[in-house]
Design a protein around this motif. Structure first.
Motif, PDB file in Angstrom:
ATOM      1  N   THR A   1     -29.407  43.103  -5.622  1.00 22.28           N
ATOM      2  CA  THR A   1     -29.739  41.724  -5.968  1.00 22.28           C
ATOM      3  C   THR A   1     -31.186  41.493  -5.572  1.00 22.28           C
ATOM      4  N   TRP A   2     -31.953  40.935  -6.489  1.00 20.76           N
ATOM      5  CA  TRP A   2     -33.373  40.667  -6.281  1.00 20.76           C
ATOM      6  C   TRP A   2     -33.612  39.169  -6.364  1.00 20.76           C
ATOM      7  N   ARG A   3     -34.484  38.634  -5.494  1.00 19.06           N
ATOM      8  CA  ARG A   3     -34.797  37.208  -5.530  1.00 19.06           C
ATOM      9  C   ARG A   3     -36.245  36.997  -5.961  1.00 19.06           C
ATOM     10  N   CYS A   4     -36.492  35.852  -6.508  1.00 18.84           N
ATOM     11  CA  CYS A   4     -37.832  35.501  -6.967  1.00 18.84           C
ATOM     12  C   CYS A   4     -38.782  35.413  -5.769  1.00 18.84           C
ATOM     13  N   THR A   5     -39.999  35.899  -5.943  1.00 17.53           N
ATOM     14  CA  THR A   5     -40.976  35.837  -4.853  1.00 17.53           C
ATOM     15  C   THR A   5     -41.471  34.415  -4.606  1.00 17.53           C
ATOM     16  N   LYS A   6     -41.124  33.497  -5.490  1.00 20.88           N
ATOM     17  CA  LYS A   6     -41.508  32.086  -5.323  1.00 20.88           C
ATOM     18  C   LYS A   6     -40.382  31.283  -4.657  1.00 20.88           C
ATOM     19  N   GLU A   7     -39.463  31.976  -4.023  1.00 11.46           N
ATOM     20  CA  GLU A   7     -38.314  31.309  -3.406  1.00 11.46           C
ATOM     21  C   GLU A   7     -38.755  30.263  -2.384  1.00 11.46           C
ATOM     22  N   ARG A   8     -39.687  30.621  -1.548  1.00 14.57           N
ATOM     23  CA  ARG A   8     -40.115  29.678  -0.506  1.00 14.57           C
ATOM     24  C   ARG A   8     -41.157  28.687  -1.005  1.00 14.57           C
ATOM     25  N   SER A   9     -42.175  29.179  -1.706  1.00 18.32           N
ATOM     26  CA  SER A   9     -43.271  28.291  -2.108  1.00 18.32           C
ATOM     27  C   SER A   9     -42.847  27.257  -3.156  1.00 18.32           C
ATOM     28  N   LEU A  10     -41.973  27.648  -4.078  1.00 19.86           N
ATOM     29  CA  LEU A  10     -41.541  26.724  -5.127  1.00 19.86           C
ATOM     30  C   LEU A  10     -40.049  26.402  -5.062  1.00 19.86           C
ATOM     31  N   LYS A  11     -39.387  26.876  -4.018  1.00 18.52           N
ATOM     32  CA  LYS A  11     -37.943  26.701  -3.852  1.00 18.52           C
ATOM     33  C   LYS A  11     -37.169  27.188  -5.082  1.00 18.52           C
TER      34      LYS A  11
END
Length: 107
Positions: free
Chosen positions: A31-41
């Motif tokens: 499972t891969w998450r978006c690298t903008k998870e924190r900056s753009l929620k």
């Protein structure tokens, strides 16, 4: 889909104008998450098999895809790799790689 190294040495996937880092390894898939998870929620995710092949869309992103940003990230990766592997002047490495980008990706 292209796999590059992240700043911390892990794998980063560039796919369809988004970038992902690995979140979880299961028995049959990653499972891969978006690298903008924190900056753009952003809650965007994708899945691959254990050999990082056969990508599948997971959760939808909260932002639009940005192929120019992805191209810039790939260029930075290539710059770092070239700097590690050659004794070429850093300014030459930079100039050589940046000229391959389109005008919007250079901005």
């Amino acid at each position: 889909m292209e796999v590059i190294k992240s700043n911390k040495g892990g794998n980063k996937i560039c796919w369809r104008g988004y970038t992902y880092i690995m979140k979880h390894q299961g028995r049959k898939r990653l499972t891969w998450r978006c690298t903008k998870e924190r900056s753009l929620k952003c809650r965007g995710t994708m899945y691959t098999d254990l050999q990082i092949g056969h990508p599948q869309i997971g959760k939808v992103h909260s932002h639009i895809a940005d192929k120019h940003e992805v191209n810039a990230i790939k260029c930075i990766y290539k710059l770092k790799e070239a700097a590690k592997q050659t004794k070429t002047n850093p300014a030459e490495i930079y100039a050589e790689n940046v000229k391959t980008l389109d005008a919007q990706s250079q901005a």
